[in-house]
Write a protein that holds these residues in place. Structure first.
Motif, PDB file in Angstrom:
ATOM      1  N   ALA A   3      51.382  48.930  59.821  1.00 58.16           N
ATOM      2  CA  ALA A   3      52.470  48.647  58.884  1.00 58.16           C
ATOM      3  C   ALA A   3      52.422  47.167  58.544  1.00 58.16           C
ATOM      4  CB  ALA A   3      53.825  49.011  59.489  1.00 58.16           C
ATOM      5  N   ILE A   4      52.871  46.831  57.337  1.00 53.69           N
ATOM      6  CA  ILE A   4      53.005  45.437  56.915  1.00 53.69           C
ATOM      7  C   ILE A   4      54.499  45.130  56.860  1.00 53.69           C
ATOM      8  CG2 ILE A   4      52.409  43.693  55.216  1.00 53.69           C
ATOM      9  CD1 ILE A   4      49.989  44.995  56.474  1.00 53.69           C
ATOM     10  N   ILE A   5      54.915  44.063  57.539  1.00 55.16           N
ATOM     11  CA  ILE A   5      56.331  43.724  57.662  1.00 55.16           C
ATOM     12  C   ILE A   5      56.598  42.446  56.867  1.00 55.16           C
ATOM     13  CG2 ILE A   5      58.199  43.191  59.274  1.00 55.16           C
ATOM     14  CD1 ILE A   5      56.371  44.575  61.439  1.00 55.16           C
ATOM     15  N   PHE A   6      57.653  42.494  56.054  1.00 54.55           N
ATOM     16  CA  PHE A   6      58.022  41.331  55.245  1.00 54.55           C
ATOM     17  C   PHE A   6      59.361  40.779  55.703  1.00 54.55           C
ATOM     18  CE2 PHE A   6      55.098  43.615  52.502  1.00 54.55           C
ATOM     19  CZ  PHE A   6      54.329  42.596  51.951  1.00 54.55           C
ATOM     20  N   THR A   7      59.394  39.476  55.925  1.00 56.18           N
ATOM     21  CA  THR A   7      60.645  38.758  56.082  1.00 56.18           C
ATOM     22  C   THR A   7      60.707  37.741  54.945  1.00 56.18           C
ATOM     23  OG1 THR A   7      59.625  37.158  57.588  1.00 56.18           O
ATOM     24  CG2 THR A   7      60.687  39.086  58.583  1.00 56.18           C
ATOM     25  N   GLU A   8      61.743  36.939  54.915  1.00 57.19           N
ATOM     26  CA  GLU A   8      61.884  35.987  53.816  1.00 57.19           C
ATOM     27  C   GLU A   8      60.731  34.985  53.807  1.00 57.19           C
ATOM     28  OE1 GLU A   8      65.075  32.557  52.679  1.00 57.19           O
ATOM     29  OE2 GLU A   8      65.897  34.535  53.120  1.00 57.19           O
ATOM     30  N   GLY A   9      59.878  35.067  52.776  1.00 53.26           N
ATOM     31  CA  GLY A   9      58.765  34.143  52.624  1.00 53.26           C
ATOM     32  C   GLY A   9      57.625  34.348  53.603  1.00 53.26           C
ATOM     33  N   HIS A  10      57.543  35.519  54.239  1.00 50.11           N
ATOM     34  CA  HIS A  10      56.512  35.708  55.260  1.00 50.11           C
ATOM     35  C   HIS A  10      56.110  37.181  55.354  1.00 50.11           C
ATOM     36  CE1 HIS A  10      54.055  34.704  58.626  1.00 50.11           C
ATOM     37  NE2 HIS A  10      54.762  35.393  59.495  1.00 50.11           N
TER      38      HIS A  10
END
Length: 669
Positions: A277-284
């Motif tokens: 899985a690819i996980i996105f947080t703010e700006g990352h």
């Protein structure tokens, strides 16, 4: 005397008046005309729903350009005509649709909207271009045509458009068949063999999560051998998108953004038979992998608690992939610790979405087709030194992954309903309704009269948030000495006076208090805009409880939850707390947990006792104390905290409970 009425005067009477004559202008008071019911005319309009961003991956995965076209007729109806599609530049085939007369107030919508994107155009697109879509409704009677026109972003072949409209298309940029990925797998196999482990990259065939861990760790070590260097991604790339380097380009250039590293290792994990899985947080962005053969159930997961639950039971591990780049090197275990930290409650307001690659594949999202020359797999990385990674190829000591449990399908309606109820109600310590902690996602408050606060909030009074340390009530005095000499607590006196002034005190310093309030403010607004429900509550009173009599650790569960809203006049203004308007609720999840331990409080499940101002909070606290009076380790405390809570799954569970008899008669159940 000359007499003129108002109408003559208003219309500009030019009669000359001699000096001997007097002029009298009369005004008639007229009643205003009776207002007639105004009926809004039905507009004639052309509405179009279409993709706003397209790339080569859109073409390859059959993403439609047009989703709907609707021509609405006005009060006079419309004659027959044609709808014409025109594109600038010509990035897809142009089309026409013929339509018959449209009755007044009616509408037409063409059914076959398939529009073939031009592969040569998108394949050759090295840089993004601004395109336009134009749809014109032309009529046989020669009247003025209607036109819809809007921009469309035409992205480069190797460009991903960000989460949202192109979220699932991220799976196209995970390319497990790239020759460089084959080289990574070979190096990973060598690393496993060097540690005396089976060298096969056999995915989940062993049924052992520890084996899955070892494969993922070996892939990590192989990618580390590529000696990549970190490249800063563009601002807000997770929303706007960015160009993505293929594994071939990564090996050639040696530069990688956080998204590049996440996609690279996800490709290798998928090629090894695992579900990344690819996980996105703010700006990352970073990656994760399932240790058991599972997925998140949907291609895009927007609830961070779904990830944390899978992490706690050791079914899923996230890991920080930028540690693979020069200057940031770290072991696989270190990367996992970093990944978990980014999904902690204190940072959950930064969480964006997790894209499950296996679910993307199930949705028909295929890896992006390669172009250009073929690169030999032998040019890939060499295996890392086995002795240098020996601690990483196996899980840490004490790692006990769950045994896969195959739940037999219930054979009766009641059995199916019971299973659904078990899956919906979370009675574990992962649920903050049962295990509340003072983290960055919460703000503890001080109040000497909690029942009074609840009454005044529900009556509509607002309270300004202030920092107790910033009030500096002690002025260097010793609190113990002051209490001995005056019989008063310095802090308690300030808290009491603050409540009288309409203020709520936090024990945190002002800067820390403001940070937490801003995080709560943004989280609550985001939840409301995305889910349509308020999630910000003031927890009034807590039950301190233990899992068992011998347990050394206690937990806190809120009792009453008051729906509230944070407001501020400007970014620099202080926050005020106001009642949101919904009913105050009791923590029914806690009552279900207590019932699981044989502690019943049925009178707290229904309508709660009330007083003149609202709920009778002292009486509710008294009843709860009676319920747990003889239970060791259980205690009701009148603490106060502000945080976000979600009741969506509980309400679904409650609906199943309330409708059990009705559901049992359903043919579907």
């Amino acid at each position: 005397m000359v007499r003129l009425n108002w109408q003559d005067f208003a219309e500009g009477c030019h009669r000359e008046v001699s000096s001997e004559e007097n002029l009298l202008v009369t005004f008639d008071v007229l009643a205003p005309p009776e207002e007639e019911d105004q009926v809004e005319p039905v507009p004639t309009e052309l509405k179009v729903d279409h993709a706003t961003r397209l790339t080569y991956a859109s073409l390859q995965n059959a993403v439609p350009l047009l989703r709907s076209i609707t021509l609405h007729s006005g009060d006079d109806g419309l004659p027959a005509g044609k709808l014409r599609l025109r594109l600038y530049p010509s990035f897809a085939d142009e089309r026409e649709w013929t339509f018959d007369t449209v009755a007044a107030g009616g509408s037409i919508s063409p059914k076959n909207l398939e529009t073939k994107l031009k592969g040569d155009f998108f394949d050759a697109l090295d840089e993004a271009e601004h395109g336009r879509i134009r749809i014109v409704a032309e009529f046989e009677d020669g009247r003025e045509p209607l036109t819809y026109e809007a921009p469309v972003e035409l992205l480069a072949r190797d460009e991903w458009g960000g989460i949202g409209e192109m979220g699932q298309l991220l799976g196209a940029f995970v390319q497990p068949n790239d020759p460089r990925v084959a080289a990574i797998l070979r190096a990973a196999s060598d690393a496993l063999k060097g540690q005396g482990l089976a060298s096969g990259l056999d995915g989940y065939q062993s049924g052992d999560a520890a084996r899955t861990w070892a494969i993922a760790a070996a892939i990590w070590s192989a990618v580390e051998g590529m000696d990549l260097r970190y490249a800063v991604p563009p601002a807000s790339f997770e929303r706007r998108g960015q160009k993505v380097r293929t594994p071939v380009r990564l090996a050639e250039e040696g530069l990688a953004t956080c998204l590049d590293t996440a996609l690279l290792i996800a490709a290798a994990l998928e090629a090894a038979g695992l579900n990344p899985a690819i996980i996105f947080t703010e700006g990352h962005a970073f990656a994760g992998v399932w240790l058991v053969k599972r997925t998140f159930g949907t291609a895009e997961t927007w609830d961070v608690t779904d990830l944390r639950k899978a992490i706690v039971v050791r079914e899923f591990v996230p890991f920080e992939t930028t540690l693979l780049t020069g200057g940031k090197r770290g072991t696989f275990r270190t990367a996992i610790a970093e990944g978990r930290a980014q999904l902690d409650e204190a940072k959950e307001h930064l969480f964006g979405v997790a894209v499950d690659i296996a679910r993307c594949r199930s949705s028909g999202i295929r890896p992006l087709a390669r172009t250009g020359g073929v690169v030999e797999a032998s040019e890939g990385p060499a295996a890392a030194d086995p002795e240098a990674i020996s601690d990483d190829l196996l899980p840490p000591e004490g790692f006990e992954p769950p045994d896969p449990v195959e739940e037999a399908a219930p054979g009766t309606p009641q059995g199916r309903i019971d299973r659904w109820q078990r899956k919906l109600l979370d009675l574990s310590l992962r649920n903050r309704l049962l295990n509340f902690r003072d983290t960055q996602g919460a703000l503890t408050l001080a109040c000497h009269d909690v029942p009074r606060l609840e009454d005044e909030l529900t009556e509509g009074r607002s309270f300004r948030m202030v920092s107790l340390p910033d009030e500096n009530p002690r002025l260097g005095r010793d609190p113990d000495q002051y209490r001995r000499e005056t019989g008063e607590d310095i802090d308690a006196r300030v808290v009491r006076d603050a409540l009288n002034r309409g203020e709520l005190c936090s024990p945190l310093p002002g800067d820390q208090m403001r940070k937490r309030l801003i995080a709560l403010y943004r989280k609550a607004r985001s939840d409301l805009s995305e889910g349509g429900t308020n999630t910000l509550f003031l927890a009034v009173g807590f039950l301190r409880w233990k899992q068992s009599e011998t347990a050394t650790r206690d937990h806190r569960a809120p009792l009453l939850l008051v729906p509230v809203t944070l407001r501020r006049a400007s970014a620099s203004s202080p926050f005020t707390l106001v009642h949101q308007g919904d009913e105050v609720r009791f923590n029914l999840t806690l009552l279900e947990k207590l019932a699981e331990q044989g502690i019943e409080a049925p009178d707290l499940k229904g309508e709660l006792p009330r007083d003149d101002a609202g709920l009778d909070v002292p009486r509710i606290f008294k009843r709860m104390r009676e319920v747990v009076r003889d239970v060791p380790g259980f205690e009701v405390v009148e603490d106060l905290a502000l945080s976000t809570f979600s009741f969506a799954k509980y309400l679904m569970w409650k609906d199943l409970v309330d409708r059990t008899e009705q559901l049992r008669e359903s043919r579907l159940v």
